[in-house]
Design a protein around this motif. Structure first.
Motif, mmCIF file in Angstrom:
data_model
loop_
_atom_site.group_PDB
_atom_site.id
_atom_site.type_symbol
_atom_site.label_atom_id
_atom_site.label_comp_id
_atom_site.label_asym_id
_atom_site.label_seq_id
_atom_site.Cartn_x
_atom_site.Cartn_y
_atom_site.Cartn_z
ATOM 1 N N PRO A 184 12.080 -14.881 0.890
ATOM 2 C CA PRO A 184 13.004 -13.740 0.742
ATOM 3 C C PRO A 184 12.483 -12.515 1.488
ATOM 4 C CG PRO A 184 11.651 -13.932 -1.200
ATOM 5 C CD PRO A 184 11.318 -15.129 -0.346
ATOM 6 N N SER A 185 13.384 -11.580 1.758
ATOM 7 C CA SER A 185 13.017 -10.361 2.486
ATOM 8 C C SER A 185 12.634 -9.221 1.538
ATOM 9 C CB SER A 185 14.186 -9.918 3.367
ATOM 10 O OG SER A 185 15.350 -9.708 2.584
ATOM 11 N N THR A 186 12.540 -9.503 0.258
ATOM 12 C CA THR A 186 12.239 -8.485 -0.749
ATOM 13 C C THR A 186 10.952 -7.731 -0.452
ATOM 14 O OG1 THR A 186 13.235 -9.968 -2.358
ATOM 15 C CG2 THR A 186 12.005 -8.106 -3.236
ATOM 16 N N SER A 187 10.978 -6.401 -0.582
ATOM 17 C CA SER A 187 9.774 -5.548 -0.521
ATOM 18 C C SER A 187 8.896 -5.843 0.688
ATOM 19 C CB SER A 187 8.963 -5.698 -1.816
ATOM 20 O OG SER A 187 9.731 -5.325 -2.933
ATOM 21 N N GLY A 188 9.488 -5.848 1.860
ATOM 22 C CA GLY A 188 8.701 -6.076 3.064
ATOM 23 C C GLY A 188 8.507 -7.532 3.393
ATOM 24 N N GLY A 189 9.031 -8.408 2.574
ATOM 25 C CA GLY A 189 8.959 -9.836 2.870
ATOM 26 C C GLY A 189 7.997 -10.586 1.978
ATOM 27 N N ARG A 190 8.449 -11.702 1.451
ATOM 28 C CA ARG A 190 7.612 -12.607 0.660
ATOM 29 C C ARG A 190 7.660 -13.988 1.323
ATOM 30 N NH1 ARG A 190 6.191 -8.288 -2.602
ATOM 31 N NH2 ARG A 190 7.491 -8.010 -4.436
ATOM 32 N N GLY A 216 13.892 -14.998 -15.174
ATOM 33 C CA GLY A 216 14.862 -13.945 -15.474
ATOM 34 C C GLY A 216 14.975 -13.020 -14.274
ATOM 35 N N TYR A 217 14.832 -11.723 -14.526
ATOM 36 C CA TYR A 217 14.888 -10.736 -13.450
ATOM 37 C C TYR A 217 13.511 -10.411 -12.880
ATOM 38 C CZ TYR A 217 19.642 -9.891 -15.102
ATOM 39 O OH TYR A 217 20.948 -10.040 -15.472
ATOM 40 N N LEU A 218 12.484 -11.041 -13.394
ATOM 41 C CA LEU A 218 11.114 -10.713 -13.001
ATOM 42 C C LEU A 218 10.587 -11.657 -11.930
ATOM 43 C CD1 LEU A 218 8.353 -9.242 -13.571
ATOM 44 C CD2 LEU A 218 7.897 -11.074 -15.206
ATOM 45 N N GLU A 219 9.981 -11.098 -10.894
ATOM 46 C CA GLU A 219 9.197 -11.900 -9.952
ATOM 47 C C GLU A 219 7.861 -12.178 -10.631
ATOM 48 O OE1 GLU A 219 8.856 -9.619 -6.349
ATOM 49 O OE2 GLU A 219 10.618 -10.556 -5.466
ATOM 50 N N LEU A 220 7.762 -13.286 -11.315
ATOM 51 C CA LEU A 220 6.541 -13.578 -12.059
ATOM 52 C C LEU A 220 5.363 -13.826 -11.127
ATOM 53 C CD1 LEU A 220 5.135 -14.181 -14.764
ATOM 54 C CD2 LEU A 220 5.828 -16.565 -14.478
ATOM 55 N N LEU A 221 5.622 -14.552 -10.034
ATOM 56 C CA LEU A 221 4.577 -14.865 -9.056
ATOM 57 C C LEU A 221 5.186 -14.686 -7.680
ATOM 58 C CD1 LEU A 221 1.668 -16.066 -8.578
ATOM 59 C CD2 LEU A 221 2.790 -18.304 -8.456
ATOM 60 N N TYR A 222 4.517 -13.897 -6.829
ATOM 61 C CA TYR A 222 5.059 -13.705 -5.484
ATOM 62 C C TYR A 222 3.931 -13.675 -4.452
ATOM 63 C CZ TYR A 222 3.972 -8.669 -6.038
ATOM 64 O OH TYR A 222 3.346 -7.457 -6.248
ATOM 65 N N PHE A 223 4.325 -13.936 -3.209
ATOM 66 C CA PHE A 223 3.366 -14.102 -2.119
ATOM 67 C C PHE A 223 3.753 -13.186 -0.956
ATOM 68 C CE2 PHE A 223 3.854 -17.922 -4.575
ATOM 69 C CZ PHE A 223 2.578 -18.413 -4.764
ATOM 70 N N PRO A 224 3.155 -11.999 -0.841
ATOM 71 C CA PRO A 224 3.493 -11.095 0.257
ATOM 72 C C PRO A 224 3.198 -11.727 1.614
ATOM 73 C CG PRO A 224 2.186 -9.971 -1.425
ATOM 74 C CD PRO A 224 2.131 -11.434 -1.740
ATOM 75 N N ARG A 225 4.025 -11.416 2.605
ATOM 76 C CA ARG A 225 3.808 -11.964 3.947
ATOM 77 C C ARG A 225 2.688 -11.239 4.686
ATOM 78 N NH1 ARG A 225 10.005 -12.369 6.231
ATOM 79 N NH2 ARG A 225 10.951 -13.137 4.295
ATOM 80 N N TYR A 226 2.210 -10.158 4.129
ATOM 81 C CA TYR A 226 1.119 -9.414 4.754
ATOM 82 C C TYR A 226 -0.153 -9.609 3.937
ATOM 83 C CZ TYR A 226 2.842 -6.272 1.128
ATOM 84 O OH TYR A 226 3.291 -5.762 -0.054
ATOM 85 N N PRO A 227 -1.327 -9.624 4.592
ATOM 86 C CA PRO A 227 -2.587 -9.801 3.854
ATOM 87 C C PRO A 227 -2.863 -8.608 2.940
ATOM 88 C CG PRO A 227 -2.873 -10.215 6.203
ATOM 89 C CD PRO A 227 -1.534 -9.569 6.050
ATOM 90 N N LEU A 228 -3.601 -8.844 1.877
ATOM 91 C CA LEU A 228 -3.998 -7.796 0.948
ATOM 92 C C LEU A 228 -5.506 -7.610 0.997
ATOM 93 C CD1 LEU A 228 -1.878 -8.821 -2.178
ATOM 94 C CD2 LEU A 228 -1.289 -7.163 -0.414
ATOM 95 N N GLU A 229 -5.963 -6.375 0.822
ATOM 96 C CA GLU A 229 -7.405 -6.117 0.753
ATOM 97 C C GLU A 229 -7.873 -6.318 -0.672
ATOM 98 O OE1 GLU A 229 -10.631 -2.509 1.353
ATOM 99 O OE2 GLU A 229 -8.800 -2.530 2.584
ATOM 100 N N MET A 230 -8.876 -7.163 -0.858
ATOM 101 C CA MET A 230 -9.394 -7.477 -2.181
ATOM 102 C C MET A 230 -10.903 -7.271 -2.207
ATOM 103 S SD MET A 230 -7.207 -10.964 -2.811
ATOM 104 C CE MET A 230 -7.529 -11.517 -1.133
ATOM 105 N N VAL A 231 -11.411 -6.876 -3.370
ATOM 106 C CA VAL A 231 -12.848 -6.693 -3.556
ATOM 107 C C VAL A 231 -13.355 -7.819 -4.439
ATOM 108 C CG1 VAL A 231 -14.667 -5.181 -4.385
ATOM 109 C CG2 VAL A 231 -12.617 -4.199 -3.326
ATOM 110 N N LEU A 232 -14.282 -8.620 -3.922
ATOM 111 C CA LEU A 232 -14.815 -9.756 -4.650
ATOM 112 C C LEU A 232 -15.860 -9.303 -5.664
ATOM 113 C CD1 LEU A 232 -15.156 -12.265 -1.664
ATOM 114 C CD2 LEU A 232 -13.186 -11.839 -3.148
ATOM 115 N N GLU A 233 -16.355 -10.250 -6.467
ATOM 116 C CA GLU A 233 -17.310 -9.898 -7.521
ATOM 117 C C GLU A 233 -18.587 -9.290 -6.967
ATOM 118 O OE1 GLU A 233 -18.036 -13.252 -9.945
ATOM 119 O OE2 GLU A 233 -16.028 -13.320 -10.806
#
Length: 258
Positions: free
Chosen positions: A208-214, A221-238
């Motif tokens: 889908p094109s939702t919020s910049g693309g998934r 229901g109306y909730l995106e319970l799990l979604y996968f952005p088409r752009y990478p995310l910055e994450m901090v590991l342990e």
């Protein structure tokens, strides 16, 4: 009583009005708002809400609407003035306070164990729904395995056909394979009675094109319970090392999972 701080909402002091023998609260509350209000019912139940126009909101509760049938058993209403930008925080705190003091609450929001009637009752018996909350829903993996082994001549999904999904992630899988793996885990282990409720209470969205693309979304229901952005995310590991990578996002309130 207006609050200057967002702390200690649970100690708010309410004004209480007996309303079981009146049709409208306008004579009592016309000049009040924004407010947090508590409805009291004949059977001891309570409902906590917020309102800018409490007179109109009370009428909606008394006569019913899209959220519930008419509540003709309201016997009293409590109100306290709260700043408009603090209504949601105060509402949450008062709901928690009322629950902790032993009141049965008719709220759906901020009240995860509510037992109010819903459209789901027509599809799944209430007794069976209650098992979900204790982890006893039906998770039939055999049917998923059988479906995965079948041959298919269907048109490839938009996810599989997209150029971006053919990129590889840190463990060597393609983005498309990683997305499908995570979806499979979520559907098989998080959604109870998934086979029975597919299409009615949960769906998948393909690229889908939702919020910049998934890449895909798992919708409950109306909730995106799990979604996968088409752009990478910055994450901090342990180990506090920052990485930029594709990720799955589980949409749940803060504190839901430890």
């Amino acid at each position: 009583m207006l609050r200057d701080s967002t702390d200690d909402y649970a100690s708010l002091i309410f004004d209480r009005y007996q309303v079981d023998d009146i049709e409208s609260v306008a004579p009592l509350l016309r000049d009040r708002g924004p407010v947090i209000y508590i409805l009291e019912f004949k059977n001891g139940d309570r409902y906590v809400g917020q309102a800018i126009n409490v007179v109109r909101r009370f009428a909606q509760h008394r006569h019913g609407g899209t959220h519930h049938s008419p509540w003709e058993d309201i016997v009293a209403v409590q109100v306290v003035d709260v700043r408009a930008n603090q209504l949601s925080d105060a509402e949450r705190a008062i709901i928690d306070r009322e629950r902790r003091t032993g009141h049965h609450i008719r709220n759906r929001v901020y009240n995860i164990d509510n037992d109010l009637p819903s459209a789901l009752d027509a599809e799944i018996p209430v007794r069976e729904q209650q098992h979900w909350a204790t982890g006893h829903g039906s998770f039939d993996h055999v049917s998923f395995i059988q479906a995965a082994d079948r041959s298919s001549s269907e048109t490839p999904t938009r996810l599989a056909a997209s150029r971006k999904s053919k990129a590889t992630i840190f463990d060597g899988r393609t983005v498309a394979d990683a997305v499908l793996d995570d979806l499979a885990v979520a559907i098989a282990n998080v959604i109870p009675n998934a086979l029975q409720l597919e299409g009615d209470y949960w769906t998948l969205s393909d690229f889908p094109s939702t919020s910049g693309g998934r890449y895909a979304t798992l919708n409950v229901g109306y909730l995106e319970l799990l979604y996968f952005p088409r752009y990478p995310l910055e994450m901090v590991l342990e180990d506090r090392v920052a990485v930029v990578e594709h990720a799955a996002v589980l949409s749940l309130p803060v504190g839901t999972m430890g």
